[in-house]
Scaffold this motif. Structure first.
Motif, PDB file in Angstrom:
ATOM      1  N   LYS A 203       7.802  13.453  -0.930  1.00 23.08           N
ATOM      2  CA  LYS A 203       8.225  12.129  -0.631  1.00 23.08           C
ATOM      3  C   LYS A 203       7.168  11.099   0.606  1.00 23.08           C
ATOM      4  N   ALA A 204       6.788  10.079  -0.209  1.00 25.04           N
ATOM      5  CA  ALA A 204       5.508   9.413   0.537  1.00 25.04           C
ATOM      6  C   ALA A 204       6.629   8.666   1.272  1.00 25.04           C
ATOM      7  N   LYS A 205       6.153   7.972   2.490  1.00 27.95           N
ATOM      8  CA  LYS A 205       6.878   6.421   3.116  1.00 27.95           C
ATOM      9  C   LYS A 205       5.750   5.406   2.957  1.00 27.95           C
ATOM     10  N   LEU A 206       5.793   4.113   2.913  1.00 24.89           N
ATOM     11  CA  LEU A 206       5.357   3.327   2.773  1.00 24.89           C
ATOM     12  C   LEU A 206       5.591   2.475   3.052  1.00 24.89           C
ATOM     13  N   ILE A 207       4.683   0.929   3.554  1.00 24.41           N
ATOM     14  CA  ILE A 207       4.944  -0.344   4.105  1.00 24.41           C
ATOM     15  C   ILE A 207       5.026  -1.144   2.655  1.00 24.41           C
ATOM     16  N   PHE A 208       5.437  -1.539   2.515  1.00 29.51           N
ATOM     17  CA  PHE A 208       5.034  -3.025   1.305  1.00 29.51           C
ATOM     18  C   PHE A 208       4.867  -3.983   1.761  1.00 29.51           C
ATOM     19  N   LYS A 209       3.534  -4.559   1.030  1.00 31.69           N
ATOM     20  CA  LYS A 209       2.861  -5.785   1.042  1.00 31.69           C
ATOM     21  C   LYS A 209       3.012  -6.560   0.422  1.00 31.69           C
ATOM     22  N   HIS A 210       2.596  -7.618   0.085  1.00 31.13           N
ATOM     23  CA  HIS A 210       2.164  -8.745  -1.337  1.00 31.13           C
ATOM     24  C   HIS A 210       0.704  -8.134  -1.323  1.00 31.13           C
ATOM     25  N   ASN A 211       0.821  -7.733  -2.834  1.00 25.44           N
ATOM     26  CA  ASN A 211       0.639  -7.102  -4.085  1.00 25.44           C
ATOM     27  C   ASN A 211      -0.558  -5.489  -3.770  1.00 25.44           C
ATOM     28  N   SER A 212       0.407  -5.285  -2.379  1.00 24.38           N
ATOM     29  CA  SER A 212      -0.219  -3.747  -2.513  1.00 24.38           C
ATOM     30  C   SER A 212       0.200  -3.297  -0.907  1.00 24.38           C
ATOM     31  N   PHE A 213       0.667  -1.858  -0.582  1.00 25.26           N
ATOM     32  CA  PHE A 213       1.376  -1.426   0.061  1.00 25.26           C
ATOM     33  C   PHE A 213       0.326  -0.048   0.408  1.00 25.26           C
ATOM     34  N   GLU A 214       1.028   0.477   1.369  1.00 23.89           N
ATOM     35  CA  GLU A 214       0.142   1.028   2.977  1.00 23.89           C
ATOM     36  C   GLU A 214       1.145   2.648   2.843  1.00 23.89           C
ATOM     37  N   ILE A 215       0.325   2.972   2.990  1.00 23.83           N
ATOM     38  CA  ILE A 215       0.769   4.735   2.906  1.00 23.83           C
ATOM     39  C   ILE A 215       0.713   5.297   4.082  1.00 23.83           C
ATOM     40  N   LEU A 216       1.841   5.473   4.513  1.00 24.85           N
ATOM     41  CA  LEU A 216       2.122   5.974   6.643  1.00 24.85           C
ATOM     42  C   LEU A 216       2.215   6.993   6.729  1.00 24.85           C
ATOM     43  N   LYS A 217       3.121   7.845   5.058  1.00 23.64           N
ATOM     44  CA  LYS A 217       3.003   9.319   5.096  1.00 23.64           C
ATOM     45  C   LYS A 217       2.433   9.547   4.121  1.00 23.64           C
ATOM     46  N   GLU A 218       1.619  10.592   3.039  1.00 20.05           N
ATOM     47  CA  GLU A 218       1.227  10.696   2.266  1.00 20.05           C
ATOM     48  C   GLU A 218       2.378  10.930   1.209  1.00 20.05           C
TER      49      GLU A 218
ATOM     50  N   ASP B  89      10.473  -7.900   1.459  1.00 23.13           N
ATOM     51  CA  ASP B  89      11.173  -8.339   2.742  1.00 23.13           C
ATOM     52  C   ASP B  89      12.420  -7.452   2.933  1.00 23.13           C
ATOM     53  N   LEU B  90      12.977  -7.091   2.381  1.00 24.26           N
ATOM     54  CA  LEU B  90      13.666  -5.517   2.375  1.00 24.26           C
ATOM     55  C   LEU B  90      13.225  -4.108   2.375  1.00 24.26           C
ATOM     56  N   GLN B  91      11.355  -4.691   2.112  1.00 21.63           N
ATOM     57  CA  GLN B  91      11.210  -3.000   2.158  1.00 21.63           C
ATOM     58  C   GLN B  91      11.807  -1.855   1.313  1.00 21.63           C
ATOM     59  N   GLU B  92      11.750  -2.226   0.200  1.00 17.22           N
ATOM     60  CA  GLU B  92      12.110  -1.475  -0.624  1.00 17.22           C
ATOM     61  C   GLU B  92      11.896  -1.721  -1.575  1.00 17.22           C
TER      62      GLU B  92
END
Length: 64
Positions: free
Chosen positions: A5-20, A44-47
């Motif tokens: 399972k990855a951990k991400l930060i959701f952004k507008h039009n992309s996402f950043e991978i915090l945990k591979e 906004d909800l990071q879902e």
């Protein structure tokens, strides 16, 4: 080799991978979403959402 399972930060039009990892879970259905197939999320909800159907369900439930 197992999926992780990855951990991400959701952004507008992309996402950043915090945990591979290989997947995230849908916030509505709990289904696995492989990162290569990840299309729907809410900044906004990071879902993450499996499909447009789950987005619609979340939207309807949020409006109540």
């Amino acid at each position: 080799m197992g999926e992780k399972k990855a951990k991400l930060i959701f952004k507008h039009n992309s996402f950043e991978i915090l945990k591979e990892g290989d997947y995230v879970l849908c916030a509505v259905s709990g289904k696995k979403i492989m990162l290569k197939n990840l299309t729907y999320w809410n900044v906004d909800l990071q879902e993450a959402y499996f499909s447009a159907n789950e987005v619609n369900i979340k939207f309807k439930n949020t409006k109540k």
